[in-house]
Motif scaffolding. Structure first.
Motif, PDB file in Angstrom:
ATOM      1  N   PHE A  87       2.498 -18.962  -3.011  1.00  0.00           N
ATOM      2  CA  PHE A  87       2.460 -17.621  -3.600  1.00  0.00           C
ATOM      3  C   PHE A  87       3.859 -17.164  -3.983  1.00  0.00           C
ATOM      4  N   GLU A 114       5.354 -15.930  -7.491  1.00  0.00           N
ATOM      5  CA  GLU A 114       5.877 -14.574  -7.581  1.00  0.00           C
ATOM      6  C   GLU A 114       7.256 -14.569  -8.266  1.00  0.00           C
ATOM      7  N   ILE A 131      -5.458 -13.251  -5.068  1.00  0.00           N
ATOM      8  CA  ILE A 131      -4.333 -13.418  -4.141  1.00  0.00           C
ATOM      9  C   ILE A 131      -4.764 -14.040  -2.808  1.00  0.00           C
ATOM     10  N   CYS A 167       5.915  -4.411  -8.162  1.00  0.00           N
ATOM     11  CA  CYS A 167       6.052  -5.683  -7.454  1.00  0.00           C
ATOM     12  C   CYS A 167       5.056  -5.723  -6.302  1.00  0.00           C
ATOM     13  N   GLY A 168       4.870  -6.896  -5.738  1.00  0.00           N
ATOM     14  CA  GLY A 168       4.156  -7.004  -4.473  1.00  0.00           C
ATOM     15  C   GLY A 168       5.131  -6.645  -3.351  1.00  0.00           C
ATOM     16  N   GLY A 169       4.592  -6.277  -2.194  1.00  0.00           N
ATOM     17  CA  GLY A 169       5.440  -5.843  -1.081  1.00  0.00           C
ATOM     18  C   GLY A 169       6.431  -6.908  -0.623  1.00  0.00           C
ATOM     19  N   GLY A 170       6.102  -8.195  -0.893  1.00  0.00           N
ATOM     20  CA  GLY A 170       6.958  -9.264  -0.400  1.00  0.00           C
ATOM     21  C   GLY A 170       7.980  -9.768  -1.405  1.00  0.00           C
ATOM     22  N   ARG A 204      11.226  -5.687   6.879  1.00  0.00           N
ATOM     23  CA  ARG A 204      11.428  -5.491   5.436  1.00  0.00           C
ATOM     24  C   ARG A 204      12.164  -4.199   5.072  1.00  0.00           C
ATOM     25  N   SER A 250       0.795  -1.241   0.000  1.00  0.00           N
ATOM     26  CA  SER A 250       0.000   0.000   0.000  1.00  0.00           C
ATOM     27  C   SER A 250       0.823   1.285   0.000  1.00  0.00           C
ATOM     28  N   ASP A 284      -7.716  -8.039   1.409  1.00  0.00           N
ATOM     29  CA  ASP A 284      -7.081  -8.401   0.140  1.00  0.00           C
ATOM     30  C   ASP A 284      -5.549  -8.501   0.252  1.00  0.00           C
ATOM     31  N   ARG A 285      -5.008  -8.161   1.421  1.00  0.00           N
ATOM     32  CA  ARG A 285      -3.546  -8.210   1.601  1.00  0.00           C
ATOM     33  C   ARG A 285      -3.244  -9.124   2.794  1.00  0.00           C
ATOM     34  N   PRO A 286      -3.233 -10.452   2.534  1.00  0.00           N
ATOM     35  CA  PRO A 286      -3.171 -11.428   3.635  1.00  0.00           C
ATOM     36  C   PRO A 286      -1.923 -11.308   4.509  1.00  0.00           C
ATOM     37  N   MET A 287      -0.834 -10.800   3.983  1.00  0.00           N
ATOM     38  CA  MET A 287       0.391 -10.732   4.781  1.00  0.00           C
ATOM     39  C   MET A 287       0.252  -9.781   5.974  1.00  0.00           C
ATOM     40  N   ASP A 337       1.449  -8.801  -9.258  1.00  0.00           N
ATOM     41  CA  ASP A 337       0.303  -9.449  -8.604  1.00  0.00           C
ATOM     42  C   ASP A 337      -0.777  -9.819  -9.630  1.00  0.00           C
ATOM     43  N   PHE A 373      -3.255 -17.628  -1.285  1.00  0.00           N
ATOM     44  CA  PHE A 373      -2.729 -17.800   0.077  1.00  0.00           C
ATOM     45  C   PHE A 373      -3.492 -18.897   0.821  1.00  0.00           C
ATOM     46  N   SER A 433       1.319  -0.050  -7.234  1.00  0.00           N
ATOM     47  CA  SER A 433       0.400  -0.359  -8.339  1.00  0.00           C
ATOM     48  C   SER A 433      -0.221   0.912  -8.914  1.00  0.00           C
TER      49      SER A 433
END
Ligand SMILES: Nc1ncnc2c1ncn2[C@@H]1O[C@H](COP(=O)(O)OP(=O)(O)O)[C@@H](O)[C@H]1O
Ligand SMILES: O=C(O)C1=C[C@@H](OP(=O)(O)O)[C@@H](O)[C@H](O)C1
Ligand SMILES: [Mg+2]
Length: 419
Positions: free
Chosen positions: A307, A311, A295, A328-331, A379, A262, A364-367, A284, A299, A266
């Motif tokens: 995932f 990725e 997503i 990219c995704g945050g992870g 991170r 976030s 929507d952002r399981p992490m 994603d 998960f 994107s």
């Protein structure tokens, strides 16, 4: 044909675009089959041409006069027709020279490992000799006068420069590397003639060892500039060469956005691509399309490990393409191998947003279930270590967009408005 490039297969050539950038719109690409090349040179129906694989030796033989460097390189890649007489030059040599000069490398009395023994390697060798350096040919098979890659570090620990003149590492053979650099400790410069990808494995390794390095784009542009100068008997200002090179890099290089979930990758990435006329890839979205699942669904069904595998595959695919903004995704930083995959053609930019402005919970952002603070605490240092550039994105989308463009050294007053 007045001006242009001849060769057997020219599908990937950038030459037309480069010559157009130099102001020659009459430059064309002409594929000549092997059984027609002698006739092409006999009829001499051209003003000035570049010559590429496999006709550089044919061109050498066809010319009435050739330069010393072309003789030494045993190849002609530029032929000008002066009233029916053919004059041959090897402007690849000028490109090799320009790359060394730009890097500030003096090879005099130094050992230079030249990887390969084909036409490009012969040109490199000629240049190194002309500068008073000591070229050593490294070749993957046992051959007279050559050193095997695995013996090179032991036999030449004093090597100062490595120049790759093999196709190893060139798309699609991107995993190949003609020499492991880890055994050397006196390297000043690593030069790879390959430019697709922009960074081969050899150059990525040079980068991780802190060794200055460059790819073959400057050589490509310089050889074209020298050809243009010969065709028209003019001198191209250095600023034009730099401009053409910068345009090419801007067009091909991926801009890879990383950062915490976030932070705006994107949203801002899509707008950045529109602004710069690049394509946009959201990893994603690629992952969801490949899986046919959302997503959160991935998960649930495959856990985080599943995932992450997807990725990495998405990063590998996107990293091979050029001219994109990649969100990219945050992870993405969870797997160290993703760094090289994205670095191949990309510059990595950390979009850094104040934690207070970011989303701390989102279905929507399981992490984020792991807790925003601990996730971000772990991170943030990794984002920092991956980033070529860091841009703070604490204001509006428009402000963030402008800050990113500034960090990339791009003009900010484009059509970056509305919304
Ligand atoms: N400066 C900004 N840059 C990008 N997004 C912003 C900005 N300010 C507010 N936003 C909002 O923040 C959210 C960012 O989410 P998103 O683009 O999905 O981030 P990411 O892909 O990094 O997870 C969007 O809802 C967007 O509208
Ligand atoms: O932080 C993460 O590990 C993740 C971030 C998400 O992307 P955004 O950064 O776009 O939210 C998405 O890749 C997935 O939910 C995992
Ligand atoms: Mg996103």
């Amino acid at each position: 044909m007045e001006y242009g490039l001849i060769g057997e297969h020219l599908g990937h050539s950038f030459s037309k675009q480069i010559h157009s950038g130099l102001g020659n719109d009459r430059y064309i690409l002409r594929e000549v089959p092997r059984d027609r090349v002698d006739e092409f040179f006999e009829t001499r129906e051209f003003s000035g041409i570049n010559v590429t694989i496999p006709y550089k030796k044919t061109a050498l033989a066809a010319c009435d006069e050739v330069s010393d460097l072309a003789k030494r390189a045993q190849a002609v890649n530029c032929v000008v027709n002066r009233g029916g007489r053919l004059y041959g030059e090897n402007t690849d040599c000028a490109g090799i020279l320009a790359t060394l000069e730009h890097a500030g490398i003096d090879v005099r009395d130094k050992t230079v490992l030249v990887l390969g023994r084909g036409g490009a390697a012969t040109a490199v060798q000629a240049v190194i000799e002309s500068l008073g350096g000591r070229p050593v040919t490294v070749y993957r098979k046992q051959a007279e006068g050559c050193v095997l890659p695995e013996q090179a570090a032991r036999m030449y620990p004093d090597a100062a420069v490595v120049i790759n003149a093999t196709p190893a590492g060139m798309h699609p053979d991107v995993e190949s590397q003609a020499l492991d650099l880890s055994g050397f400790d006196q390297l000043e410069f690593v030069f790879d003639l390959v430019y697709n990808p922009l960074k081969t494995r050899l150059l990525l390794q040079a980068g991780s060892l802190g060794i200055p390095h460059d790819n073959g784009l400057r050589m490509l542009v310089t050889q074209a500039v020298r050809a243009h100068e010969i065709f028209f008997d003019v001198q191209v200002p250095d600023a034009i060469t730099e401009q053409v090179l910068a345009d090419l890099v801007r067009q091909r290089r991926n801009i890879v956005l990383i950062g915490m979930s976030s932070c705006g990758k994107s949203t801002l990435g899509k707008r950045l691509a529109q602004t710069l006329g690049l394509s946009f890839t959201d990893l994603d979205a690629e992952i969801e399309a490949a899986a046919g699942l959302s997503i959160p669904e991935i998960f649930r069904q495959e856990q985080e490990a599943g995932f992450r595998r997807r990725e990495t595959e998405a990063a590998r695919q996107a990293g091979l393409d050029t001219g994109q903004v990649i969100a990219c995704g945050g992870g993405i930083i969870e797997r160290p191998e993703n760094l090289d995959l994205l670095h191949r053609n990309g510059i990595i930019l950390w979009l850094k947003r104040d934690p207070a402005l970011m989303v701390h919970e989102d279905a929507d952002r399981p992490m984020l279930k792991q807790g925003f603070d601990s996730l971000y605490g772990r991170r943030a240092p990794v984002y920092a270590s991956w980033a070529d550039l860091t841009v703070t994105n604490d204001g509006s989308l428009q402000e963030g967009l402008e800050a990113v463009c500034r960090a990339l050294g791009l003009q900010v007053d484009g059509p970056a408005s509305s919304g």
